[in-house]
Design a protein around this motif. Structure first.
Motif, PDB file in Angstrom:
ATOM      1  N   THR B 364       0.819  -1.213   0.000  1.00  0.00           N
ATOM      2  CA  THR B 364       0.000   0.000   0.000  1.00  0.00           C
ATOM      3  C   THR B 364       0.857   1.269   0.000  1.00  0.00           C
ATOM      4  O   THR B 364       0.335   2.338  -0.265  1.00  0.00           O
ATOM      5  CB  THR B 364      -0.936   0.027   1.217  1.00  0.00           C
ATOM      6  N   THR B 365       2.161   1.147   0.273  1.00  0.00           N
ATOM      7  CA  THR B 365       2.970   2.375   0.246  1.00  0.00           C
ATOM      8  C   THR B 365       3.142   2.902  -1.174  1.00  0.00           C
ATOM      9  O   THR B 365       3.571   4.035  -1.362  1.00  0.00           O
ATOM     10  CB  THR B 365       4.382   2.173   0.860  1.00  0.00           C
ATOM     11  N   ILE B 367       0.754   3.681  -2.896  1.00  0.00           N
ATOM     12  CA  ILE B 367      -0.432   4.496  -3.162  1.00  0.00           C
ATOM     13  C   ILE B 367      -0.455   5.765  -2.319  1.00  0.00           C
ATOM     14  O   ILE B 367      -0.562   5.706  -1.099  1.00  0.00           O
ATOM     15  CB  ILE B 367      -1.710   3.654  -2.893  1.00  0.00           C
ATOM     16  N   THR B 368      -0.315   6.910  -2.983  1.00  0.00           N
ATOM     17  CA  THR B 368      -0.534   8.207  -2.333  1.00  0.00           C
ATOM     18  C   THR B 368      -1.279   9.077  -3.341  1.00  0.00           C
ATOM     19  O   THR B 368      -1.440   8.678  -4.494  1.00  0.00           O
ATOM     20  CB  THR B 368       0.788   8.920  -1.994  1.00  0.00           C
TER      21      THR B 368
END
Lengths: 395, 463
Positions: B364-365, B367-368
């Motif tokens: 998930t890192t 995704i920003t």
């Protein structure tokens, strides 16, 4: 149309169409303690605190570092025994004005010399490594606004992670917009309004959907608030300065963010420290000074507090590569008109080391805590799990 | 682990296998793997040779380096290096080889920003590619003597009497045992001594007379700087050399567990069951840590194909960009290889420049706000038949020659787009949104819009 023309044109339309909060609104916000802004600067890699705040009368310091110590004549003295690295010269005016605080001996119990483990401790503000959320993430949850803190850069540090909300991460203000024709834009928002079906990991599909939706909301909010901004200072050319210029631009637009997070890398000076460290500190100081000068032109210097930290300091003894290996306690700084200038925290003893490293004297959570309690007006015990005694570096 | 029964391997399973063990592919390519059957499909992925479809790789680093030495407006060898790997990823007929090279690049993360030599980085990349399927110890021994790694973690600065701990620490923390693998600061300090005298030979890129040395960096052992004294390391004592240290670190029980878990996280799921780990540990022990045996076991297991493990991992930027190109069956020209490298970088993955020695955290890192925005900008171009390209001043943008599938009806177009990009016709809410958007118009414009919506959907981020 080239990029510059495009930007100028978009300024015209934006300036005509939308406005920032009115003067009265802004005053009301400031009165409620809502206008205060914290800028966190992460110095990644482990900044050498001893060569940043130099104990220039200490024989043990010079004995431990025959080839990389900062000589007494080069130090910028702050007191009778401590002085700054000469590359920090651009910040000396702040020191003279009483707006620059240095906290020494900063660390935490049972220090970890791994970059990643130690950084995680600083990010979560939990040396026991049980906390998964970041301290700014928890601040945002306490504050109750998913648009109160942002990272600058494409990947978001753990400090901003939160279980119940997604904080923005902005690479550049200009690029922070999605342009679609209106029909497609509407269809895309329609598509995102439904949960994904038929995929087994609902947590992931929801995360992706919510993240996209919040990105659309955040970009619209930022672009709507942007007004004609002219940098009030010449920024040096480096990544940190670029990010700080964008921060100043968002601050001048009053987009409502309370915490900005920026990073400068390269502090892992295992070798050739006399070549690399001065450049890093020089970039840091000149970027921060440009940022301050810019805020002055934007009329916002009273509202902004800058706090800088690194995941650990470095070994007291230099190694054979004219560098230093991973260490423990280091220094933090705070800058701003709201700062009460001075040196805080007890000096670590260079002759009572912990496996060759400085022992910490001041828990870093005292700095976080004070910034929340006295600057952001959010009770720090709610974020940190307990209260830490203030150091008094904020007026 | 239970094996998947051969009858259960059909198009959807082949699509899953190619998403994970490769960079996806066109429907034709997926079908060809489905036709091979489970066992042969996996063997085909594990087979490596030099005739892998990238023999005509146009990025000749040596030539580009000399060109730039004579003319500073030329792209140079570092850009060449970026294009070179992108070309391989897009053209290879042996995609698992590139996927594994990417895995090891993230594991033995090394930044060209510090190494400053595209030749050393290319050498390392080739080592990862050549040894990436073999015994893990062989790979770690080679990486420990790899000039780029030696430069990156300061092994060349590590000399008798005053050791530099950088490599010794990361060898255990990140490359073998893992951070909680059971080593001490003492082990770091002692093993640093064993890597003293390990250095490399290169040349000054500013001096043409040094070219041969600069282009061919190589490992050198400087006996005079080596500390041959006794060392205590992970409970053993002896006059250890660096090779001994690597052997002991790799043999430590934490290492197998750490590497197997990481492989599982990369290819299967964020969590590994006790059963799966035990079964892989057995293979590790019997094969002496042979990576190809581990991969064979993973890709033929029931668990790998279980529904709960399909379309559950977030695509890395490399996956996202390269799979888009490969699904379209498009072969990028060199200018587009640079452009695709930059697109990937904008989405958060700069090949040859990971954020630090820990590599990319992934999951998930990825995704920003900013990475989603960059992903959407990339696919926005794709839906308009535009691909990013770096061109010289005055040079025209290269044309893009793939075709998006326009069926006879809106429904056919939607099915074709779904199969092309999501490996299955769109269902339920996604299908309704596409139909609403097209409003019965099966035109090129609605084809482009629907392509955007599918590529921009949350589903498209998942592998």
């Amino acid at each position: 149309m080239n990029r510059r023309n495009f930007l100028q044109n978009s300024f015209f339309t934006l300036a005509a169409g939308f406005g920032a909060p009115s003067f009265l609104e802004r005053t009301a916000l400031a009165a409620a303690g809502q206008g205060k802004i914290l800028v966190v600067v992460q110095l990644s890699g482990g900044n050498d605190g001893l060569n940043t705040l130099v104990p220039y009368t200490n024989g043990a310091y010079y004995a431990a570092r025959p080839s990389i110590a900062i000589s007494k004549k080069d130090v910028l003295p702050l007191s009778s025994d401590l002085g700054l690295h000469p590359s920090l010269k651009p910040l000396m005016q702040r020191w003279d004005a009483g707006q620059f605080a240095v906290v020494q001996g900063v660390g935490y119990p049972n220090p970890n010399r791994s970059h990643f483990e130690s950084m995680a401790i600083w990010h979560t503000a939990d040396p026991s490594a049980r906390e998964s959320e970041g301290w700014i993430g928890r601040f945002a949850e306490t504050y109750g606004d998913p648009f109160c803190a942002t990272n600058f850069g494409s990947s978001s540090p753990r400090a901003l992670s939160a279980n119940s909300l997604i904080l923005p991460s902005i690479a550049s203000v200009d690029g922070y917009q999605l342009k679609l024709d209106p029909k497609l834009d509407a269809a895309y928002k329609d598509l995102l309004s439904y949960p994904v079906e038929g995929y087994s990991d609902k947590g992931k599909t929801d995360l992706l959907r919510q993240n996209t939706l919040s990105m659309l909301k955040n970009t619209a909010r930022v672009q709507k608030s942007l007004q004609k901004y002219k940098p009030g200072a010449m920024y040096p050319k480096n990544g940190l300065a670029n990010n700080l210029r964008d921060v100043a631009r968002l601050i001048s637009a009053d987009v409502g963010l309370r915490v900005y997070y920026v990073q400068q890398g390269g502090y892992d000076t295992h070798a050739a420290q006399p070549e690399d460290h001065p450049k890093l500190l020089g970039d840091l100081a000149s970027s921060l000074e440009a940022f301050r000068a810019d805020l002055e032109v934007q009329g916002r210097t009273n509202d902004v507090l800058v706090v800088a930290f690194s995941e650990f300091g470095r070994r007291v003894n230099e190694n054979a590569s004219a560098g230093t290996d991973h260490g423990k306690a280091s220094v933090m700084f705070a800058l701003g008109n709201g700062v009460k200038g001075g040196i805080y925290g007890a000096a670590p003893d260079l002759e009572k080391l912990d496996d060759g490293d400085l022992r910490f004297t001041t828990d870093f959570r005292r700095v976080y805590g004070e910034a929340m309690d006295k600057w952001l007006n959010v009770a720090s015990n709610k974020v940190l799990g307990q209260s830490y005694p203030n150091l008094g570096f904020i007026k | 682990m239970k094996r998947l029964s051969a009858q259960k391997f059909a198009y959807p399973e082949a699509a899953h296998l190619l998403r994970r063990a490769g960079f996806s592919g066109s429907a034709k390519e997926i079908q060809s793997y489905a036709d091979l059957g489970l066992e042969l499909a996996v063997e085909r992925l594990l087979y490596t040779s030099s005739d892998d479809g990238t023999e005509k790789n146009p990025f000749d680093l040596e030539k580009m380096f000399i060109e730039r030495q004579n003319d500073k407006t030329m792209p140079g060898a570092t850009n060449g290096l970026f294009g070179w790997w992108l070309y391989k990823m897009c053209y290879t007929t042996q995609p698992l080889k590139e996927k594994m090279t990417l895995f090891w690049h993230g594991h033995f993360a090394t930044e060209i920003a510090k190494v400053e030599s595209p030749f050393a980085m290319k050498l390392q990349n080739e080592t990862l590619r050549t040894l990436g399927f073999g015994r893990f110890e062989t790979l770690v021994q080679a990486i420990s003597k790899d000039p780029a790694m030696i430069k990156y973690l300061d092994t060349n600065r590590n000399v008798k009497g005053k050791p530099n701990e950088n490599y010794a620490r990361e060898l255990m923390e990140l490359f073998t045992l893992g951070v909680n693998g059971g080593y001490t600061e003492q082990d770091v300090q002692q093993s640093a001594r064993a890597f003293t005298g390990w250095t490399f030979r290169s040349g000054n890129p500013q001096k043409p007379e040094d070219n041969a040395k600069y282009i061919n960096p190589s490992y050198v052992f400087d006996k005079n700087k080596f500390d041959d004294g006794e060392k205590t390391y992970l409970g053993q004592r002896g006059k250890f050399s660096g090779e001994d240290i690597v052997r002991i670190a790799v043999a430590h029980p934490s290492t197998a567990k750490f590497i197997l878990t990481k492989l599982w996280n990369y290819f299967v799921s964020e969590t590994i069951s006790e059963t799966a780990l035990e079964s892989l540990m057995t293979i590790w022990q019997t094969t002496n840590g042979e990576i190809s045996s581990i991969l064979r076991s993973i890709f033929t297991s029931q668990e790998f194909y279980a529904n709960k493990n399909r379309l559950t991992l977030i695509k890395s930027p490399a996956d996202y960009v390269v799979s888009t190109i490969r699904r379209l069956g498009y072969k990028p020209v060199p200018e587009q290889c640079y452009g695709l490298y930059n697109a990937m970088a904008g989405i958060g993955q700069k090949l040859f420049n990971p954020p630090n020695v820990k590599g990319w955290d992934g999951g998930t890192t990825w995704i920003t706000d900013t990475t989603i925005l960059s992903r959407l900008n990339f696919i926005g171009g794709v839906s308009q038949n535009r691909l990013p390209a770096n061109v010289a001043k005055g040079q025209a943008q290269p044309s893009v020659s793939y075709q998006l599938p326009l069926g006879k009806t809106v429904a056919e177009t939607i099915d074709a787009l779904g199969i092309l990009f999501l490996d299955a016709p769109p269902e339920s809410a996604l299908r309704r949104s596409l139909e609403n958007y097209a409003a019965g118009k099966n035109t090129v414009e609605s084809l482009r819009g629907m392509t955007y919506l599918i590529l921009g959907s949350p589903q498209y981020h998942l592998n």
